[in-house]
Design an enzyme around this catalytic site. Structure first.
Site, PDB file in Angstrom:
ATOM      1  N   GLY A   1       0.808  -1.199   0.000  1.00  0.00           N
ATOM      2  CA  GLY A   1       0.000   0.000   0.000  1.00  0.00           C
ATOM      3  C   GLY A   1       0.852   1.263   0.000  1.00  0.00           C
TER       4      GLY A   1
ATOM      5  N   GLY B   1       3.972   1.619  -1.364  1.00  0.00           N
ATOM      6  CA  GLY B   1       4.729   1.847  -2.590  1.00  0.00           C
ATOM      7  C   GLY B   1       5.498   0.593  -2.926  1.00  0.00           C
TER       8      GLY B   1
ATOM      9  N   ASP C   1      -2.480  -5.773  10.509  1.00  0.00           N
ATOM     10  CA  ASP C   1      -2.448  -6.311   9.153  1.00  0.00           C
ATOM     11  C   ASP C   1      -1.627  -7.602   9.145  1.00  0.00           C
ATOM     12  OD1 ASP C   1      -3.180  -6.388   6.530  1.00  0.00           O
ATOM     13  OD2 ASP C   1      -1.723  -4.908   5.829  1.00  0.00           O
TER      14      ASP C   1
END
Ligand SMILES: *[C@@H]1O[C@H](CO)[C@@H](O)[C@H](O)[C@H]1NC(C)=O
Ligand SMILES: *[C@@H]1O[C@H](CO)[C@@H](O)[C@H](O)[C@H]1NC(C)=O
Ligand SMILES: *[C@@H]1O[C@H](CO)[C@@H](O)[C@H](O)[C@H]1NC(C)=O
Ligand SMILES: *[C@@H]1O[C@H](CO)[C@@H](O)[C@H](O)[C@H]1NC(C)=O
Ligand SMILES: *[C@@H]1O[C@H](CO)[C@@H](O)[C@H](O)[C@H]1NC(C)=O
Ligand SMILES: *[C@@H]1O[C@H](CO)[C@@H](O)[C@H](O)[C@H]1NC(C)=O
Ligand SMILES: *[C@@H]1O[C@H](CO)[C@@H](O)[C@H](O)[C@H]1NC(C)=O
Ligand SMILES: *[C@@H]1O[C@H](CO)[C@@H](O)[C@H](O)[C@H]1NC(C)=O
Length: 863
Positions: free
Chosen positions: A529, A531, A645
């Protein structure tokens, strides 16, 4: 909930604005002693910048104590001072401190059980007395820490006026066991104001008890509905306040609230040292639905020593209601009415005015009596306008005049097993036990004076299988107010390099360009997310992974900062290490250790096909490693850090298959204070999202446990968390596994390559653990620590079955990273609008229209 009140959906609340410009009324007396025991002349500073002095000048003469350095620094010990040096006593020895005879004192003792020279911490049993008052007896810091699975322990006492101008603090090795010795790492003796007076005796409400002359031990100190408050943020008394979430009982956990920006806490005549504004500016109340509120109690449960007296201090402040009889509630302590008509506004006279109430209870010595229950319930008798209840803070102290000591906790069966294994190990390598302890426990630590009694004690008695004791005793979220001055969005590299000084390295853009050959596409090893991630080489040969932020993304900036802040402070074998960062000309890069073997996922399956490259044992070892990393995040740092996450692509493997948790970009959601309240967005990855978090938007470390449960299933079944190409009931691995478990067909869905090679008991242990992680309610899920024990047990079972456990599977050859290109499809932008993270993950994973998945998540049916 207070209708219209600024409701806080996340437990992360920033209250820094309230702290600005307010000065504590209490400042430490010059006579305070803060001693790092065994420190050399000059002493030293801890990580918070506090000065610790050497202790020798307070020792009585003729002592035969020695000083020693700990043999090993547990990764969870952030500050060498005071834990890494100790004074060790082989015989009874005292310190003498000058005190003012009529003043109350804090006494804080710090213990880190490690090898000190040839002193084995498992031989250490001792008592500590202060002017005749027993603080500890037959105390084993090692047993206590092991039972809590933390590396060190701190105890806090509040000593009543001594009527003497000397405090004699005596350490006495136990005479009941051979070779016993005593030790201490740090001592704080700090004069304190009169914090205690008299308290209502619960069960005998017309009687008051005089607490003024009592000695107290701090058991719990919670900022209800708020977050961790560090000693430097306290109102002058260097106390720590923790989040209350781990102590909440049952499913009805209410909602948290935070004062709006323009509300000032008005202390009126109450001294501010009672509790800082950050305690009073957050609260927990029952919820919006009054019917529902009438049907349950807002309840907290605390583990305590039985057969003892406890002072429960409740802190209140209402900043929404302003009239008497708007909300009135009952307060129950241990199922007895402590107050039948609690009305905060009636007590305080107005909005934003704080107050506190003290209640004393005797906790009996009987079956199930090692708990102290605190419950709130609307009180309909007075016909209040709203049926609700509110609480802002709670402190629980043990009271006694002469003896505050309690028994050592009983370690759980698992930890006894572990211990035996360790002793065996120790017989071969005598001085490395502490290394084993730290490793085995996952290296957790924390300020656990509050956990005087602990998890393991409750294993002993009726802790129903699978239930989680409310004793995740380190109840703190990463606090953004701990760095309350960093409020700006953009990063100031000069600030960052100051912050990260000595912790990580600064790279120039030129160095980064050189390392990545000007960000050459062929060096891309992954995309997140944030890069792209490049492989690079620095210092003539060191391989690194370089994460380059997408300069357009504001999320990128925040995540960049989050990662630096987190990772520069966190060091753990099972967390990816940050080497440094670069910020120049709008370029932001993070430089990490290169993980040669890539992600866990790419060793499990490719597309939807199992790869069969990892043995069951290797998978278990990887799961255990990552569980340790997560356990450390949850409990090891000063603040609880929720990863948010957890998934198989965020578990990376080094060349030795050592698992490391990575990607902390989402770990801390910076509260958005622009509107004076916290708005929340659900972030995380599909297939791994905790349904409870999704429904209630309340984030706890149990959300990570849920996601980790999915990781465990992936390891077992070698299939993606979501596979939309399958029949509907099979799309989500978590749901499908639960269903199969119910039907008793789980064995059919495990990775075919494991069949016949996996010990049934090991698998059952593993599956039970994984399924428990997926419990609907966070409170029913195990802690990372419990999980760790179970996984290690599963590994033991497998090793025993394999005979000796010496067979290691052949290592997998170096992995290939794939260049995952981002298909910017319609759904991805749809997710962006919904503020859901990791859309790339989703689109690159499935290649299918994920609407169906999204809806499944919105309606997590039946789970
Ligand atoms: C103080 O401790 C002693 C010894 O544990 C115990 O017998 C006594 O009941 C305690 N007193 C109170 C007031 O809790
Ligand atoms: C209080 O009541 C609950 C159930 O209502 C019970 O489980 C708990 O053991 C009780 N606690 C005490 C200290 O009696
Ligand atoms: C709330 O707790 C009190 C004291 O334990 C108990 O009497 C009451 O039944 C509880 N109420 C509910 C709705 O659980
Ligand atoms: C001291 O503590 C240990 C460990 O908890 C226990 O086994 C032992 O019986 C205790 N000894 C005494 C004298 O209480
Ligand atoms: C203990 O472990 C460390 C590294 O973990 C090692 O350097 C040292 O030699 C070991 N000591 C002994 C006595 O085995
Ligand atoms: C950042 O730097 C500025 C200027 O030196 C300073 O005023 C500010 O306090 C710093 N912020 C942090 C978080 O250190
Ligand atoms: C960054 O900090 C420096 C001083 O430390 C200051 O001169 C500069 O203005 C700051 N930049 C921003 C964007 O805050
Ligand atoms: C890299 O190699 C060059 C040439 O071999 C040498 O001059 C230089 O000092 C090396 N740099 C580092 C950081 O090792």
């Amino acid at each position: 909930m207070h209708p219209g009140a600024k409701s806080v959906l996340l437990s992360l609340v920033c209250v820094s604005f309230l702290l600005n410009g307010i000065h504590a009324e209490w400042s430490e007396e010059p006579g305070s002693v803060i001693l790092g025991c065994g420190l050399d002349k000059g002493g030293g500073k801890d990580a918070d910048g506090r000065q610790w002095s050497p202790d020798d000048k307070f020792l009585v003469e003729n002592d035969d104590s020695i000083t020693s350095k700990a043999s090993y620094q547990d990764p969870s010990i952030m500050s060498e001072i005071p834990y890494m040096s100790a004074r060790v006593f082989s015989s009874e020895t005292s310190y003498k401190f000058p005190v003012q005879p009529d003043k109350r004192y804090w006494l804080r003792l710090h213990f880190y059980p490690s090898f000190y020279g040839s002193f084995d911490p498992s031989d250490s049993f001792f008592s500590v007395t202060a002017n005749g008052v027993t603080l500890l007896s037959n105390f084993s810091a090692l047993i206590t820490c092991e039972a809590l699975s933390q590396a060190y322990i701190d105890r806090e006492y509040s000593l009543a006026p001594l009527n003497s101008d000397t405090l004699t603090l005596t350490f006495k090795p136990s005479d009941k066991s051979d070779g016993a010795f005593a030790f201490v790492n740090g001592i704080q003796l700090i004069q304190m104001p009169d914090l205690f007076d008299s308290a209502v005796l619960v069960g005998n409400l017309d009687q008051n008890m005089d607490v003024k002359s009592m000695n107290l031990q701090t058991m719990f100190r919670l900022n209800v509905g708020g977050q961790y408050i560090s000693p430097t943020q306290d109102s002058g008394l260097t106390r720590m306040w923790y989040d209350d979430t781990p102590y909440l009982f049952g499913a009805g956990v209410g909602v948290t609230n935070a004062a709006a920006k323009d509300v000032q806490i008005n202390y009126k005549t109450m001294p501010q040292f009672i509790a800082p504004p950050s305690v009073y500016s957050t609260s927990r109340s029952m919820g919006q639905n009054e019917k529902v509120n009438m049907g349950f109690n807002l309840t907290w449960v605390f583990q305590v020593d039985p057969n003892s007296m406890y002072l429960t201090r409740l802190h209140f402040c209402d900043y929404y209601y302003s009239r008497v009889n708007e909300i009135v509630f009952d307060i129950f302590v241990n199922n007895q009415t402590a107050d039948a008509t609690a009305d905060v506004i009636a007590w305080t006279g107005g909005q934003g005015v704080p107050t506190y109430k003290d209640y004393v209870t005797f906790v009996q010595d009987g079956e199930g009596d090692e708990q102290l229950w605190l419950a709130l319930h609307p009180s309909p008798e007075t016909k209040p306008e709203f049926f609700d209840a509110i609480l802002n803070g709670v402190e629980i102290f043990k009271l006694n005049d002469t003896d505050l000591s309690g028994p050592n906790p009983q370690p759980s069966e698992m930890s006894i097993k572990q211990h035996e294994a360790e002793s065996e190990f120790r017989n071969h390598r005598p001085y490395n036990k502490s290394a084993v302890i730290g490793g085995a426990a996952g290296g957790a630590a924390g300020f656990a004076f509050m956990a005087a009694i602990c998890v393991a004690v409750y294993h002993k008695k009726k802790r129903p299988p699978g239930s989680v004791a409310h004793s995740s005793w380190l109840p703190i979220y990463l606090s953004s107010s701990s760095k309350s001055s960093t409020s700006g969005k953009s990063i100031n590299s000069s600030n960052l390099s100051v912050m990260a000084q000595g912790l990580c390295r600064y790279f120039s853009l030129q160095e980064i360009m050189q390392a990545t050959k000007n960000f050459e596409e062929s060096n891309v090893i992954g995309v997140g997310g944030f890069g792209k991630v490049y492989k690079g080489v620095i210092d003539n040969g060191t391989q690194v992974a370089i994460k380059r932020s997408n300069p357009q993304s504001e999320q990128g900036v925040n995540e960049f900062q989050t990662e630096i802040e987190m990772l520069s402070k966190l060091r753990h074998k099972h967390l990816v290490s940050l080497i440094g960062f670069c910020e120049e000309d709008d370029e932001m890069c993070l430089v990490y250790d290169y993980m040669a073997l890539g992600t866990f996922r790419e060793h499990l399956y490719k597309g939807n096909k199992p790869l069969a490259t990892l043995s069951w044992k290797q998978r278990l070892e990887i799961c255990i490693g990552s569980a340790r990393g997560l356990h450390y995040l949850h409990t090891g740092a000063k603040y609880t850090i929720i990863h948010r996450d957890v998934k198989t692509t965020n578990i990376l493997l080094d060349e030795k298959f050592c698992a490391k948790v990575s990607d902390f970009g989402l770990s801390k959601t910076g509260p958005n204070m622009n509107n004076g309240h916290v708005s929340t967005v659900v972030k995380g990855s599909f297939g791994y999202l905790d349904p409870e978090y999704f429904r209630r938007q309340q984030l706890t470390e149990k959300s990570d446990v849920y996601s980790f449960g999915v990781v465990l299933l992936e390891a077992l079944c070698a299939r993606p968390a979501l596979n939309p190409s399958l029949p509907k009931e099979q799309v989500s691995l978590a749901e499908w596994a639960l269903l199969c478990k119910q039907r008793g067909t789980l064995e059919d869905i495990i990775d075919p390559s494991l069949k016949g090679k996996i010990n049934t008991e090991s698998m059952n242990k593993f599956v039970d653990a994984a399924i428990k992680c997926l419990s609907d309610h966070g409170t029913d899920r195990p802690s990372m620590n419990d999980l760790l024990w179970n996984l290690e047990f599963a590994l033991n079972l497998q090793e025993n079955a394999e005979g000796g456990g010496s067979t290691r599977s052949a290592p997998v050859t170096a992995c290939e990273f794939e260049d995952v290109s981002l298909g910017e499809n319609d759904m991805a932008s749809h997710y962006k609008n919904l503020n859901l993270g990791s859309e790339h993950e989703l689109s690159s994973d499935t290649g299918e229209n994920p609407t169906a998945i999204f809806q499944q998540l919105v309606n997590p049916k039946g789970r």
